[in-house]
Design an enzyme around this catalytic site. Structure first.
Site, PDB file in Angstrom:
ATOM      1  N   ASN A   7      21.551 -11.468  14.180  1.00 34.98           N
ATOM      2  CA  ASN A   7      21.688 -12.607  13.275  1.00 34.98           C
ATOM      3  C   ASN A   7      21.036 -13.799  13.970  1.00 34.98           C
ATOM      4  OD1 ASN A   7      22.507 -14.695  11.645  1.00 34.98           O
ATOM      5  ND2 ASN A   7      24.698 -14.208  11.720  1.00 34.98           N
ATOM      6  N   ARG A  91      20.310  -9.884   9.630  1.00 32.41           N
ATOM      7  CA  ARG A  91      20.904 -10.671   8.556  1.00 32.41           C
ATOM      8  C   ARG A  91      19.887 -11.723   8.098  1.00 32.41           C
ATOM      9  NH1 ARG A  91      24.582 -15.907   8.926  1.00 32.41           N
ATOM     10  NH2 ARG A  91      25.029 -16.073   6.706  1.00 32.41           N
ATOM     11  N   HIS A 180      27.251 -15.586   1.483  1.00 32.47           N
ATOM     12  CA  HIS A 180      28.368 -14.806   2.058  1.00 32.47           C
ATOM     13  C   HIS A 180      28.552 -13.479   1.327  1.00 32.47           C
ATOM     14  CE1 HIS A 180      30.172 -18.989   3.095  1.00 32.47           C
ATOM     15  NE2 HIS A 180      29.566 -18.508   4.167  1.00 32.47           N
ATOM     16  N   ARG A 241      30.041 -29.973   4.600  1.00 30.84           N
ATOM     17  CA  ARG A 241      29.316 -30.057   3.321  1.00 30.84           C
ATOM     18  C   ARG A 241      30.242 -30.610   2.238  1.00 30.84           C
ATOM     19  NH1 ARG A 241      27.628 -24.268   3.981  1.00 30.84           N
ATOM     20  NH2 ARG A 241      25.858 -24.316   5.408  1.00 30.84           N
ATOM     21  N   GLU A 385      31.108  -9.024   8.664  1.00 31.49           N
ATOM     22  CA  GLU A 385      29.765  -9.001   8.077  1.00 31.49           C
ATOM     23  C   GLU A 385      28.820  -8.113   8.888  1.00 31.49           C
ATOM     24  OE1 GLU A 385      30.419 -13.380   7.945  1.00 31.49           O
ATOM     25  OE2 GLU A 385      29.060 -13.287   6.239  1.00 31.49           O
TER      26      GLU A 385
END
Ligand code: ADP
Length: 398
Positions: A7, A91, A180, A241, A385
Site C-alpha cells: 500500500n 492497493r 473503503h 475532512r 483490508e
C-alpha cells in the site's frame, strides 16, 4: 503461496507478507519519509523482535528493495529468498468506472490507471510508484491491483449521479465512486458469516470510521449507496475532512478570503472535521477526553460527529426499506464504545436494543453488542483490508 501486499503513499509504503496456505501474516511493516533525508523502515516479523532502520531512501524502488532485504535477512527475515514471493497485490484508491473488479497488472491496466490520475491526483500517482518499484525489484512476479472503489460499482445510477449538468458526467465522469470498498466488502461478508445467515438475504449498514470515514448500504451483498463521493471528502464528518456541506460555501469563502483552489481544497481536507471544531485534535480519543473533561469545543465536535453518523444510518435504512444488521469497524468504530452507545441509544425507533456490557468488551474478534431481543443486530467487526487484497491476488494469479 506467499503473497506480498503493498500500500504505497507519496512518502510511505506499507507492506504485509501472507502465507496463503493458512492466511497467516509472516511479517508486516512500513517505510516512512521516503524522499526525505532520514527515512525509517519499521519491520515486524511475526514471532520475532521488531526491527527499525534509519537511512536515506529517495524513492519507492529503493524502499521496496529495503523491504525485500528485511524479509530475507538472516536475523529478522521470514523467508530465505525473494523467489518465495509468488505474487504482489497493490492497493489503489481509484479505479474509476473501468475497474469494476480487482485486476492483474498488464501494460493496458497501467495505462488505464494513469488515465485515472486526474480523478485521484493525490492517491493514484503514489500507487503507481509502488507498482513500478515492485516490478523493478521482482520483474517476473505477477502483480495485481485492488481498488477502493470497485465494490461500489454496483450502485444504481440514482445513487451515483449528482444533480448537476449531465455534460460534466459525460466529459469528466463526475459522479459518486465511494471508497473503503475492500473494508465494506470484507465486514459485510464477515457479518453474514458471524450470524450464520445468507448474505443475499441481508440488508446491512457498514460504518467504516477511522481517521477517514464512510458508511455503506449493502443489500444482498452489493453496495447500493455509500457516503463518500467523487472524492473522499463527501459524507461523514472525519478527523480532518469536513464531510457534507453546502457547496455554495466554497465559492463564498474563496471570494471572501481570496483563497486559491488548492487552498480551499486543503482547508476542507486537512483543516476541517474534528480538528477544526474541537480546536485540539483530529484524534477521536483526544476529542472524547476533552468532552469527558467538560470542554465545550470537544463536546460539540463529538456531538456533530455522532449526529451526522446517526443521520446517515437513518437514511440508509430508508434507502433499503429496512436494516437487519449494522456493523461498526475501523479505528473509531472498533474502539469507541462511547460513540457506539451514543449513536445506538438514539436509534431505538428501529428496534435496536444495545447491551451495554457487550458494548464495553474490548476484543479483536467479531462480536455482537445488541441484546437477544434487538430487532437489528449490531456487530463490531475488525476490518482487514490487506487480507482482502491477498485473497483477491491469490484468486487472480491461480
Ligand atoms: P485510518 O483511516 O488512518 O486507516 P484507523 O482506522 O486506523 O485510521 O483509525 C484511526 C483513528 O481511530 C484514530 O484517529 C483515532 O481517532 C481512532 N481511535 C483509535 N482508538 C480509539 C479509541 N479507543 N477510542 C476512540 N477512537 C479511537
Amino acid at each position: 503461496m506467499k503473497i506480498l501486499v503493498i500500500n504505497a503513499g507519496s512518502s510511505s509504503l506499507k507492506y504485509q507478507l501472507y502465507d496463503m496456505t493458512d492466511e497467516s501474516v509472516l511479517a508486516k511493516g512500513l517505510v516512512e519519509r521516503i524522499g526525505m533525508d532520514s527515512s525509517i523502515l519499521t519491520h515486524k516479523p511475526t514471532g520475532k523482535e521488531e526491527y527499525t532502520e534509519v537511512s536515506e531512501i529517495l524513492e519507492h524502488t529503493t524502499a521496496v528493495r529495503k523491504v525485500l532485504n528485511a524479509l530475507t535477512d538472516a536475523e529478522h527475515g521470514v523467508i530465505s529468498s525473494v523467489s518465495e514471493i509468488e505474487a504482489v497485490g497493490h492497493r489503489v484508491v481509484h479505479g474509476g468506472e473501468i475497474f469494476k473488479q480487482s485486476a492483474l497488472i498488464t501494460p493496458e491496466a497501467k495505462s488505464e490507471i494513469r488515465r485515472l490520475f486526474d480523478l485521484a491526483p493525490l492517491h493514484n500517482p503514489p500507487s503507481m510508484m509502488g507498482i513500478r518499484a515492485a516490478e523493478a525489484n521482482m520483474p517476473n512476479v505477477p502483480q495485481t491491483v485492488i481498488f477502493d472503489t470497485s465494490f461500489h460499482q454496483t450502485m444504481p445510477e440514482k445513487a451515483y449521479m449528482y444533480a448537476i449538468p449531465r455534460v460534466l458526467y459525460n466529459k469528466y465522469k463526475v459522479r459518486r465512486y465511494g471508497a473503503h470498498g475492500t473494508s465494506h466488502d470484507f465486514v459485510s461478508k464477515e457479518a453474514a458469516k458471524f450470524l450464520g445467515r445468507p448474505l443475499e438475504d441481508l440488508k446491512i449498514i457498514t460504518c467504516h470510521i477511522g481517521n477517514g470515514g464512510s458508511i455503506t448500504a449493502v443489500q444482498g451483498g452489493l453496495s447500493v449507496d455509500t457516503s463518500m463521493g467523487m472524492t473522499p471528502l463527501e459524507g461523514l464528518m472525519m478527523g480532518t475532512r469536513s464531510g457534507d456541506l453546502d457547496p455554495a460555501i466554497v465559492p463564498y469563502v474563496m471570494n471572501k478570503e481570496e483563497l486559491t483552489v488548492n487552498e480551499v481544497n486543503s482547508m476542507l481536507n486537512k483543516h476541517s472535521g474534528l480538528l477544526a471544531i474541537s480546536g485540539i485534535s483530529s484524534d477521536m480519543r483526544e476529542v472524547t477526553e476533552g468532552m469527558e473533561k467538560g470542554e465545550a469545543n470537544s463536546t460539540l465536535a463529538f456531538e456533530m460527529y455522532e449526529y451526522r453518523l446517526r443521520k446517515y444510518i437513518g437514511s440508509y435504512a430508508a434507502a433499503m426499506n429496512g436494516v437487519d444488521v449494522i456493523v461498526f469497524t475501523a479505528g473509531v468504530g472498533e474502539n469507541s464504545a462511547v460513540l457506539r452507545k451514543r449513536v445506538l441509544e438514539q436509534l431505538t425507533f428501529l428496534g435496536i436494543e444495545l447491551d451495554e456490557s457487550l458494548n464495553a468488551i474490548r476484543s479483536g474478534e467479531p462480536r455482537r453488542i445488541t441484546t437477544a431481543n434487538s430487532k437489528v443486530e449490531v456487530l463490531v467487526i475488525p476490518t482487514n483490508e490487506e487480507l482482502v487484497i491477498a485473497r483477491d491476488t491469490f484468486r487472480l494469479v491461480q
